[in-house]
Design a protein around this motif. Structure first.
Motif, PDB file in Angstrom:
ATOM      1  N   ALA A 150      -4.266  -8.374   6.449  1.00 55.71           N
ATOM      2  CA  ALA A 150      -5.539  -8.431   5.740  1.00 55.71           C
ATOM      3  C   ALA A 150      -5.918  -9.866   5.381  1.00 55.71           C
ATOM      4  CB  ALA A 150      -5.479  -7.573   4.481  1.00 55.71           C
ATOM      5  N   GLU A 151      -4.924 -10.670   5.035  1.00 59.14           N
ATOM      6  CA  GLU A 151      -5.208 -12.032   4.583  1.00 59.14           C
ATOM      7  C   GLU A 151      -5.285 -13.035   5.725  1.00 59.14           C
ATOM      8  OE1 GLU A 151      -5.983 -12.994   1.469  1.00 59.14           O
ATOM      9  OE2 GLU A 151      -5.916 -10.864   0.958  1.00 59.14           O
ATOM     10  N   PRO A 183       4.055  -2.623   3.470  1.00 57.12           N
ATOM     11  CA  PRO A 183       3.061  -3.327   2.651  1.00 57.12           C
ATOM     12  C   PRO A 183       2.948  -4.815   2.987  1.00 57.12           C
ATOM     13  CG  PRO A 183       4.937  -2.691   1.302  1.00 57.12           C
ATOM     14  CD  PRO A 183       5.118  -2.063   2.642  1.00 57.12           C
ATOM     15  N   LEU A 184       4.072  -5.434   3.358  1.00 48.93           N
ATOM     16  CA  LEU A 184       4.007  -6.849   3.749  1.00 48.93           C
ATOM     17  C   LEU A 184       3.121  -7.032   4.977  1.00 48.93           C
ATOM     18  CD1 LEU A 184       7.688  -8.041   3.245  1.00 48.93           C
ATOM     19  CD2 LEU A 184       5.686  -8.728   1.933  1.00 48.93           C
ATOM     20  N   SER A 185       3.252  -6.121   5.921  1.00 49.77           N
ATOM     21  CA  SER A 185       2.421  -6.196   7.126  1.00 49.77           C
ATOM     22  C   SER A 185       0.952  -6.002   6.791  1.00 49.77           C
ATOM     23  CB  SER A 185       2.852  -5.137   8.137  1.00 49.77           C
ATOM     24  OG  SER A 185       4.175  -5.346   8.537  1.00 49.77           O
ATOM     25  N   ALA A 186       0.659  -5.067   5.918  1.00 51.00           N
ATOM     26  CA  ALA A 186      -0.730  -4.809   5.548  1.00 51.00           C
ATOM     27  C   ALA A 186      -1.343  -6.007   4.843  1.00 51.00           C
ATOM     28  CB  ALA A 186      -0.800  -3.568   4.657  1.00 51.00           C
ATOM     29  N   ILE A 187      -0.596  -6.600   3.915  1.00 49.41           N
ATOM     30  CA  ILE A 187      -1.100  -7.768   3.192  1.00 49.41           C
ATOM     31  C   ILE A 187      -1.292  -8.946   4.140  1.00 49.41           C
ATOM     32  CG2 ILE A 187      -0.524  -9.476   1.419  1.00 49.41           C
ATOM     33  CD1 ILE A 187       0.925  -7.153  -0.056  1.00 49.41           C
ATOM     34  N   ALA A 188      -0.292  -9.192   4.994  1.00 52.19           N
ATOM     35  CA  ALA A 188      -0.369 -10.316   5.924  1.00 52.19           C
ATOM     36  C   ALA A 188      -1.519 -10.144   6.904  1.00 52.19           C
ATOM     37  CB  ALA A 188       0.951 -10.463   6.682  1.00 52.19           C
TER      38      ALA A 188
END
Length: 143
Positions: free
Chosen positions: A98-99, A91-96
């Motif tokens: 995406a942002e 999830p950290l990778s996905a958030i990073a």
């Protein structure tokens, strides 16, 4: 029969001699008495061994080294941390990503790697007892 404890062998011989003299009607009482002495001997020996191991571990910790035999760092705590960090990396990778796109992804993974390297190295040296970092005297804490 080779006895490791000559005192215990003497007790057994005395119990067997008493059984011969007193007869079979006292056999259970004699056996109970011998087993009670054997239990006391085992308790004192195991207690002494446990106290010795505890004292050795305390000396190792007091010298600033890690206790042998794993101590707190068991297989589960060592590799479990890595597994949990990889699970949280998704999830950290996905958030990073995406942002902040590739730069955010790179920063997130550098952080994950840094945390795992610090854990594998045993933490930061100034946080360990007897570790590096600035040495302070007792007067430094008193204002």
């Amino acid at each position: 029969m080779e006895a490791r404890d000559p005192e215990l062998k003497k007790e057994l011989d005395a119990t067997l001699q008493a059984r011969r003299e007193l007869g079979p009607e006292y056999e259970s009482a004699l056996i109970d008495s011998f087993l009670e002495k054997l239990d006391q001997r085992l308790d004192s020996t195991s207690g002494r061994d446990a106290r010795r191991r505890l004292a050795e571990e305390r000396m190792v910790v007091a010298r600033g080294a890690r206790p042998r035999g794993g101590g707190v760092e068991s297989f589960g705590s060592r590799y479990g941390f890595g597994v949990v960090s990889l699970v949280l990396a998704v999830p950290l990778s996905a958030i990073a990503a995406a942002e902040a796109h590739f730069a955010g992804l790179l920063v997130a993974w550098l952080g994950i790697v840094a945390v795992n390297v610090a854990h594998a190295a045993g933490g930061v040296p100034w946080a360990r007892p007897g570790g590096g970092g600035p040495k302070r005297s007792r007067d430094d804490w008193e204002d």
